[in-house]
Design a protein around this motif. Structure first.
Motif, PDB file in Angstrom:
ATOM      1  N   TYR A 180       0.835  -1.204   0.000  1.00  0.00           N
ATOM      2  CA  TYR A 180       0.000   0.000   0.000  1.00  0.00           C
ATOM      3  C   TYR A 180       0.876   1.262   0.000  1.00  0.00           C
ATOM      4  N   TYR A 181       1.985   1.200   0.711  1.00  0.00           N
ATOM      5  CA  TYR A 181       2.931   2.327   0.760  1.00  0.00           C
ATOM      6  C   TYR A 181       3.496   2.604  -0.632  1.00  0.00           C
ATOM      7  N   LEU A 182       3.830   1.516  -1.334  1.00  0.00           N
ATOM      8  CA  LEU A 182       4.325   1.643  -2.710  1.00  0.00           C
ATOM      9  C   LEU A 182       3.256   2.248  -3.617  1.00  0.00           C
ATOM     10  N   VAL A 183       2.025   1.790  -3.452  1.00  0.00           N
ATOM     11  CA  VAL A 183       0.928   2.318  -4.264  1.00  0.00           C
ATOM     12  C   VAL A 183       0.711   3.809  -3.990  1.00  0.00           C
ATOM     13  N   GLU A 184       0.848   4.216  -2.732  1.00  0.00           N
ATOM     14  CA  GLU A 184       0.752   5.650  -2.406  1.00  0.00           C
ATOM     15  C   GLU A 184       1.752   6.446  -3.236  1.00  0.00           C
ATOM     16  N   ALA A 185       2.986   5.951  -3.312  1.00  0.00           N
ATOM     17  CA  ALA A 185       4.020   6.640  -4.077  1.00  0.00           C
ATOM     18  C   ALA A 185       3.679   6.674  -5.567  1.00  0.00           C
ATOM     19  N   MET A 186       3.143   5.563  -6.073  1.00  0.00           N
ATOM     20  CA  MET A 186       2.778   5.509  -7.490  1.00  0.00           C
ATOM     21  C   MET A 186       1.644   6.492  -7.788  1.00  0.00           C
ATOM     22  N   GLU A 187       0.695   6.606  -6.857  1.00  0.00           N
ATOM     23  CA  GLU A 187      -0.414   7.552  -7.053  1.00  0.00           C
ATOM     24  C   GLU A 187       0.074   8.995  -7.031  1.00  0.00           C
ATOM     25  N   LYS A 188       1.008   9.295  -6.132  1.00  0.00           N
ATOM     26  CA  LYS A 188       1.568  10.652  -6.070  1.00  0.00           C
ATOM     27  C   LYS A 188       2.300  10.996  -7.364  1.00  0.00           C
ATOM     28  N   SER A 189       3.059  10.033  -7.857  1.00  0.00           N
ATOM     29  CA  SER A 189       3.797  10.278  -9.102  1.00  0.00           C
ATOM     30  C   SER A 189       2.844  10.447 -10.274  1.00  0.00           C
ATOM     31  N   ALA A 190       1.755   9.671 -10.282  1.00  0.00           N
ATOM     32  CA  ALA A 190       0.772   9.775 -11.367  1.00  0.00           C
ATOM     33  C   ALA A 190       0.173  11.171 -11.417  1.00  0.00           C
ATOM     34  N   ALA A 191      -0.115  11.719 -10.237  1.00  0.00           N
ATOM     35  CA  ALA A 191      -0.676  13.075 -10.180  1.00  0.00           C
ATOM     36  C   ALA A 191       0.313  14.096 -10.728  1.00  0.00           C
ATOM     37  N   GLU A 192       1.598  13.891 -10.397  1.00  0.00           N
ATOM     38  CA  GLU A 192       2.621  14.858 -10.826  1.00  0.00           C
ATOM     39  C   GLU A 192       2.932  14.768 -12.309  1.00  0.00           C
ATOM     40  N   ILE A 193       2.673  13.610 -12.920  1.00  0.00           N
ATOM     41  CA  ILE A 193       2.954  13.483 -14.355  1.00  0.00           C
ATOM     42  C   ILE A 193       1.695  13.651 -15.207  1.00  0.00           C
ATOM     43  N   GLY A 194       0.585  14.044 -14.555  1.00  0.00           N
ATOM     44  CA  GLY A 194      -0.593  14.450 -15.307  1.00  0.00           C
ATOM     45  C   GLY A 194      -1.670  13.420 -15.541  1.00  0.00           C
ATOM     46  N   LEU A 195      -1.685  12.333 -14.756  1.00  0.00           N
ATOM     47  CA  LEU A 195      -2.737  11.333 -14.915  1.00  0.00           C
ATOM     48  C   LEU A 195      -3.873  11.579 -13.935  1.00  0.00           C
ATOM     49  N   GLU A 196      -5.108  11.415 -14.421  1.00  0.00           N
ATOM     50  CA  GLU A 196      -6.287  11.563 -13.562  1.00  0.00           C
ATOM     51  C   GLU A 196      -6.295  10.449 -12.520  1.00  0.00           C
ATOM     52  N   LYS A 197      -6.736  10.755 -11.290  1.00  0.00           N
ATOM     53  CA  LYS A 197      -6.603   9.854 -10.152  1.00  0.00           C
ATOM     54  C   LYS A 197      -7.227   8.482 -10.382  1.00  0.00           C
ATOM     55  N   GLN A 198      -8.466   8.447 -10.878  1.00  0.00           N
ATOM     56  CA  GLN A 198      -9.156   7.171 -11.052  1.00  0.00           C
ATOM     57  C   GLN A 198      -8.500   6.326 -12.139  1.00  0.00           C
ATOM     58  N   THR A 199      -8.073   6.973 -13.209  1.00  0.00           N
ATOM     59  CA  THR A 199      -7.374   6.266 -14.279  1.00  0.00           C
ATOM     60  C   THR A 199      -6.079   5.658 -13.761  1.00  0.00           C
ATOM     61  N   ALA A 200      -5.331   6.465 -12.985  1.00  0.00           N
ATOM     62  CA  ALA A 200      -4.068   5.991 -12.424  1.00  0.00           C
ATOM     63  C   ALA A 200      -4.301   4.806 -11.494  1.00  0.00           C
ATOM     64  N   LYS A 201      -5.338   4.886 -10.669  1.00  0.00           N
ATOM     65  CA  LYS A 201      -5.622   3.806  -9.720  1.00  0.00           C
ATOM     66  C   LYS A 201      -5.897   2.501 -10.452  1.00  0.00           C
ATOM     67  N   GLN A 202      -6.703   2.560 -11.511  1.00  0.00           N
ATOM     68  CA  GLN A 202      -7.009   1.352 -12.275  1.00  0.00           C
ATOM     69  C   GLN A 202      -5.749   0.752 -12.897  1.00  0.00           C
ATOM     70  N   LEU A 203      -4.895   1.623 -13.438  1.00  0.00           N
ATOM     71  CA  LEU A 203      -3.664   1.155 -14.068  1.00  0.00           C
ATOM     72  C   LEU A 203      -2.717   0.533 -13.044  1.00  0.00           C
ATOM     73  N   ILE A 204      -2.612   1.158 -11.877  1.00  0.00           N
ATOM     74  CA  ILE A 204      -1.723   0.645 -10.817  1.00  0.00           C
ATOM     75  C   ILE A 204      -2.202  -0.718 -10.328  1.00  0.00           C
ATOM     76  N   ILE A 205      -3.494  -0.819 -10.049  1.00  0.00           N
ATOM     77  CA  ILE A 205      -4.034  -2.081  -9.527  1.00  0.00           C
ATOM     78  C   ILE A 205      -3.848  -3.206 -10.534  1.00  0.00           C
ATOM     79  N   GLN A 206      -4.153  -2.932 -11.800  1.00  0.00           N
ATOM     80  CA  GLN A 206      -4.000  -3.975 -12.817  1.00  0.00           C
ATOM     81  C   GLN A 206      -2.533  -4.353 -13.002  1.00  0.00           C
ATOM     82  N   THR A 207      -1.651  -3.382 -12.871  1.00  0.00           N
ATOM     83  CA  THR A 207      -0.218  -3.658 -12.964  1.00  0.00           C
ATOM     84  C   THR A 207       0.225  -4.592 -11.843  1.00  0.00           C
ATOM     85  N   LEU A 208      -0.247  -4.336 -10.627  1.00  0.00           N
ATOM     86  CA  LEU A 208       0.084  -5.195  -9.491  1.00  0.00           C
ATOM     87  C   LEU A 208      -0.481  -6.607  -9.687  1.00  0.00           C
TER      88      LEU A 208
END
Length: 281
Positions: A180-208
């Protein structure tokens, strides 16, 4: 098994009750639950899972085949003191108390018992726990099979030596939090590189999920799978180089070692508390 008793009615107890019920291993009316004083919680479990609840210890333990110690570890000493007269040598005692040794439980109960210690993790709530089990010499083969069946209803189980449970706690017991800590970091980075939160979450979860499935189905070592994604001069190599610069892999190793050490320290503290509670004045 005709009767299973839970002493403690928290999230882990409910995860097990839910898994046992869903698997058909034991119907709700053969599962009994008690806790310290939260009657509302017991009513919720009755309504949701069809279990029986009571504060009458005589009724609770009558004809019980197995008892799950599922209270908070800090409450173990007074709880075991209260129920020890009802624990018998033929009864299987299953502990999910992190850090509380089998010896400490037997010392607190003032008798030899068939004890199985379990170290599940919070993914038991969705039937995906990684649970390690350790048993003492009083546990029969039939009881060992029973405890494995119980925890198989909430995920994967493996048998280890008791001394390894601290390492299990540091690795898989606390493991979901590291992810979960790793996912927090991935979500923060997604926001900084311009990805919408829900889109980023779906991509992160499927990647895991995909990576976990690859590890499950492939015979290749994790390092080899990583190398196959890491093309020379490519994007993955650029990202991994930053992780290496910051010593991320070393930090994870240190993290798990420290969590393991803390499990040992807490176990010693809890063991001392149980011994002190049982020492005559």
């Amino acid at each position: 098994m005709k009767k299973l008793v839970f002493v403690g009615a928290g999230s882990m107890a409910e995860a097990m009750i839910s898994g046992i019920g869903a698997s058909g291993l034991l119907p709700g009316e053969q599962i009994w639950v008690t806790n310290k004083q939260d009657t509302d919680r017991l009513k919720t479990l009755e309504q949701k899972h069809g279990v029986k609840t009571t504060y009458d210890s005589g009724m609770l333990f009558k004809d019980a085949d197995a008892v799950v110690l599922a209270m908070k570890p800090k409450d173990a000493a007074p709880a075991i003191e209260e129920i020890k007269s009802y624990l018998s040598e033929g009864m299987l005692v299953i502990s999910v108390l992190a850090g509380v040794s089998i010896d400490a439980i037997e010392t607190a109960a003032e008798k030899s018992l068939a004890v199985a210690r379990a170290m599940p993790n919070t993914s038991a709530a969705i039937g995906k726990s990684a649970t390690a089990l350790a048993v003492n010499d009083h546990v029969s083969e039939a009881q060992k099979m029973l405890v494995q069946e119980l925890f198989n209803t909430v995920g994967l189980t493996t048998i280890v030596e008791e001394y390894q449970l601290d390492a299990v706690t540091g690795l898989s017991g606390s493991g979901p939090a590291y992810i979960y800590y790793l996912v927090e970091a991935m979500e923060k980075s997604a926001a900084e590189i311009g990805l919408e939160k829900q889109t980023a979450k779906q991509l992160i979860i499927q990647t895991l999920l995909g990576a976990a499935e690859m590890l499950t189905k492939s015979d290749k070592e994790p390092a080899q799978l990583r190398f196959e994604v890491t093309s020379p001069g490519g994007t993955t190599e650029a990202g991994i180089s930053i992780l290496e610069q910051h010593g991320v892999q070393t930090a994870f190793v240190s993290c798990i070692k420290e969590a393991t050490a803390q499990s040992k320290r807490l176990g010693q503290l809890l063991g001392n508390e149980l011994a002190a509670a049982n020492r005559p004045l």
